[in-house]
Design an enzyme around this catalytic site. Sequence first.
Site, PDB file in Angstrom:
ATOM      1  N   GLU A 364     -22.446  43.014-114.982  1.00 53.57           N
ATOM      2  CA  GLU A 364     -23.769  43.228-114.353  1.00 53.57           C
ATOM      3  C   GLU A 364     -24.846  43.472-115.408  1.00 53.57           C
ATOM      4  OE1 GLU A 364     -24.110  45.193-110.614  1.00 53.57           O
ATOM      5  OE2 GLU A 364     -22.183  44.439-109.927  1.00 53.57           O
TER       6      GLU A 364
HETATM    7  C1  FAD Z   1     -13.937  41.937-115.128  1.00 49.63           C
HETATM    8  C2  FAD Z   1     -15.215  41.164-114.981  1.00 49.63           C
HETATM    9  C3  FAD Z   1     -15.833  41.111-113.733  1.00 49.63           C
HETATM   10  C4  FAD Z   1     -17.005  40.379-113.566  1.00 49.63           C
HETATM   11  N1  FAD Z   1     -17.555  40.247-112.300  1.00 49.63           N
HETATM   12  C5  FAD Z   1     -18.576  39.356-112.107  1.00 49.63           C
HETATM   13  C6  FAD Z   1     -19.022  39.037-110.783  1.00 49.63           C
HETATM   14  O1  FAD Z   1     -18.523  39.579-109.781  1.00 49.63           O
HETATM   15  N2  FAD Z   1     -19.992  38.109-110.636  1.00 49.63           N
HETATM   16  C7  FAD Z   1     -20.564  37.469-111.715  1.00 49.63           C
HETATM   17  O2  FAD Z   1     -21.442  36.628-111.504  1.00 49.63           O
HETATM   18  N3  FAD Z   1     -20.180  37.777-112.986  1.00 49.63           N
HETATM   19  C8  FAD Z   1     -19.195  38.683-113.203  1.00 49.63           C
HETATM   20  N4  FAD Z   1     -18.759  38.972-114.478  1.00 49.63           N
HETATM   21  C9  FAD Z   1     -19.420  38.349-115.621  1.00 49.63           C
HETATM   22  C10 FAD Z   1     -20.239  39.328-116.442  1.00 49.63           C
HETATM   23  O3  FAD Z   1     -21.372  39.747-115.732  1.00 49.63           O
HETATM   24  C11 FAD Z   1     -20.571  38.635-117.781  1.00 49.63           C
HETATM   25  O4  FAD Z   1     -19.358  38.588-118.513  1.00 49.63           O
HETATM   26  C12 FAD Z   1     -21.666  39.347-118.551  1.00 49.63           C
HETATM   27  O5  FAD Z   1     -22.906  39.206-117.901  1.00 49.63           O
HETATM   28  C13 FAD Z   1     -21.807  38.823-119.982  1.00 49.63           C
HETATM   29  O6  FAD Z   1     -21.805  37.422-120.016  1.00 49.63           O
HETATM   30  P1  FAD Z   1     -20.817  36.659-121.032  1.00 49.63           P
HETATM   31  O7  FAD Z   1     -19.464  37.203-120.828  1.00 49.63           O
HETATM   32  O8  FAD Z   1     -21.000  35.191-120.864  1.00 49.63           O
HETATM   33  O9  FAD Z   1     -21.302  37.103-122.471  1.00 49.63           O
HETATM   34  P2  FAD Z   1     -22.516  36.447-123.304  1.00 49.63           P
HETATM   35  O10 FAD Z   1     -23.732  36.331-122.465  1.00 49.63           O
HETATM   36  O11 FAD Z   1     -22.010  35.220-123.976  1.00 49.63           O
HETATM   37  O12 FAD Z   1     -22.761  37.580-124.390  1.00 49.63           O
HETATM   38  C14 FAD Z   1     -21.941  37.728-125.543  1.00 49.63           C
HETATM   39  C15 FAD Z   1     -22.574  38.827-126.416  1.00 49.63           C
HETATM   40  O13 FAD Z   1     -23.893  38.409-126.819  1.00 49.63           O
HETATM   41  C16 FAD Z   1     -24.831  39.392-126.433  1.00 49.63           C
HETATM   42  N5  FAD Z   1     -26.091  38.750-126.045  1.00 49.63           N
HETATM   43  C17 FAD Z   1     -26.288  37.715-125.203  1.00 49.63           C
HETATM   44  N6  FAD Z   1     -27.576  37.433-125.089  1.00 49.63           N
HETATM   45  C18 FAD Z   1     -28.252  38.316-125.860  1.00 49.63           C
HETATM   46  C19 FAD Z   1     -29.626  38.559-126.150  1.00 49.63           C
HETATM   47  N7  FAD Z   1     -30.605  37.839-125.599  1.00 49.63           N
HETATM   48  N8  FAD Z   1     -29.927  39.562-127.010  1.00 49.63           N
HETATM   49  C20 FAD Z   1     -28.961  40.322-127.572  1.00 49.63           C
HETATM   50  N9  FAD Z   1     -27.629  40.153-127.330  1.00 49.63           N
HETATM   51  C21 FAD Z   1     -27.298  39.157-126.485  1.00 49.63           C
HETATM   52  C22 FAD Z   1     -24.205  40.124-125.263  1.00 49.63           C
HETATM   53  O14 FAD Z   1     -24.766  41.410-125.068  1.00 49.63           O
HETATM   54  C23 FAD Z   1     -22.753  40.157-125.689  1.00 49.63           C
HETATM   55  O15 FAD Z   1     -22.532  41.218-126.564  1.00 49.63           O
HETATM   56  C24 FAD Z   1     -17.597  39.724-114.680  1.00 49.63           C
HETATM   57  C25 FAD Z   1     -16.985  39.811-115.939  1.00 49.63           C
HETATM   58  C26 FAD Z   1     -15.799  40.485-116.088  1.00 49.63           C
HETATM   59  C27 FAD Z   1     -15.130  40.473-117.437  1.00 49.63           C
END
Ligand code: FAD
Length: 387
Positions: A364
């Site tokens: 989230e």
């Molecule tokens: C157990 C679990 C349950 C989940 N449940 C849901 C759900 O119900 N519905 C849903 O839609 N999603 C869900 N998610 C997804 C979750 O919301 C995302 O994993 C999260 O938003 C981060 O996206 P990402 O994993 O692609 O990481 P990325 O966006 O690829 O980020 C990787 C890293 O880069 C950093 N980063 C990215 N952009 C920036 C920026 N502009 N400035 C600085 N740092 C940055 C991030 O903070 C992070 O440290 C779930 C994930 C998990 C693991």
Amino acid sequence: MDFQFTPIQKLVQKSVRRFSQEVLAVVAPHLDKEHKTHPKEVIDQLAAQHLYGIQVPEAYEGAGLDSISYCLAIEEISKACAATGLMVTVHNSVVALPISVFGSEDQKKKYLADLASGRKIGAFSITEPNAGSDVSGMQTVAVKDGNEYVINGKKCFVTNGAIAETMIVGATIDRKAGNKGVALFLVEKAFPGVSVGKIERKMGMRANPVSELFFDNVRVPKENVLGKESEGFRLSMKILDMGRIGIAAQALGIGMAAFEAAAKYATERKQFNQPIGKFQAIQFKLAEMKANLESARYLIYKAADLKDHDLPFSEASAMAKYVSAENAMKVCTDAMQIFGGYGYVEELPVERYFRDCKITQIYEGTSEIMQIIIGTAILKEFSGGFI
Ligand SMILES: Cc1cc2nc3c(=O)[nH]c(=O)nc-3n(C[C@H](O)[C@H](O)[C@H](O)COP(=O)(O)OP(=O)(O)OC[C@H]3O[C@@H](n4cnc5c(N)ncnc54)[C@H](O)[C@@H]3O)c2cc1C
């Protein structure tokens, strides 16, 4: 400003605490060890406790409670079983509540009562393999065909994905329109073309079947668009503002479980002929843990209170989530240190709290994204809205 709970809030806290400790705390270690999804009895017992529509009006079979009551419930559930807290908070604050707030009367009649009563479980699905923090990069498309939209694409990391029957799904309807080209759809698992992919093996929150979802020519009536077609991105951000208050309460619950276990252990474990709690090093850790949890608690209540007074709460909710997740993770790390080697082994629950807590800094909206939301609000305030 009133720092006292109302009689109803106290009642919610007491009754959810009792249920969570008697039922959820007992099943939590087994579900975690076996990576097992919640059994139907547990899902039904949560329904009997009215925990699926906490903020949904009673007219739609909800409990009609305020956001502070909701936070108290999520804290107590998550303290006993964080994976159940995840199921309940996602179902409530990013599915049932948004339909209640943004849905049409027909959508509410069709979907809300089933969700609020727990007859159906909900999921919220915007994340894709190439669109995580950057929601606007989603590649799932919805193409209009007469009175329907046809959805194609793949979602990942969907909490409740394998058990949900009603889902809010984000899709791009006009790539050229940028953020205004994203719409949110109410999609039933039973619609032809919806299928569940891989269920993730996870470090924590193991009882929640977080999964992939596939959409293969899924036909969705145009009446199932949540809000306006062009509003999907804006609504997603508003939904996440509401959701983050729940995730913050979840982090607080996990942190409280770790803190209470560590404080008790510090009075029982003896080394050098005295309880380890007598060492100042341990006392200072406990003091910092408690202060960190209390500061998180009041940010959560502030965000919840602003929401209940229909005041802007986006920045407050980001601060609550950021501080709660960061502080709870630190509390879990310190709790493990206080337990020494026993904190690291599976017999005691501290290692589970540690594993469960980590994801609160990620889903989230990651902690970095929370800092961006807070930072943007600060610049807006101090530039008079020019930056
Ligand atoms: C157990 C679990 C349950 C989940 N449940 C849901 C759900 O119900 N519905 C849903 O839609 N999603 C869900 N998610 C997804 C979750 O919301 C995302 O994993 C999260 O938003 C981060 O996206 P990402 O994993 O692609 O990481 P990325 O966006 O690829 O980020 C990787 C890293 O880069 C950093 N980063 C990215 N952009 C920036 C920026 N502009 N400035 C600085 N740092 C940055 C991030 O903070 C992070 O440290 C779930 C994930 C998990 C693991």
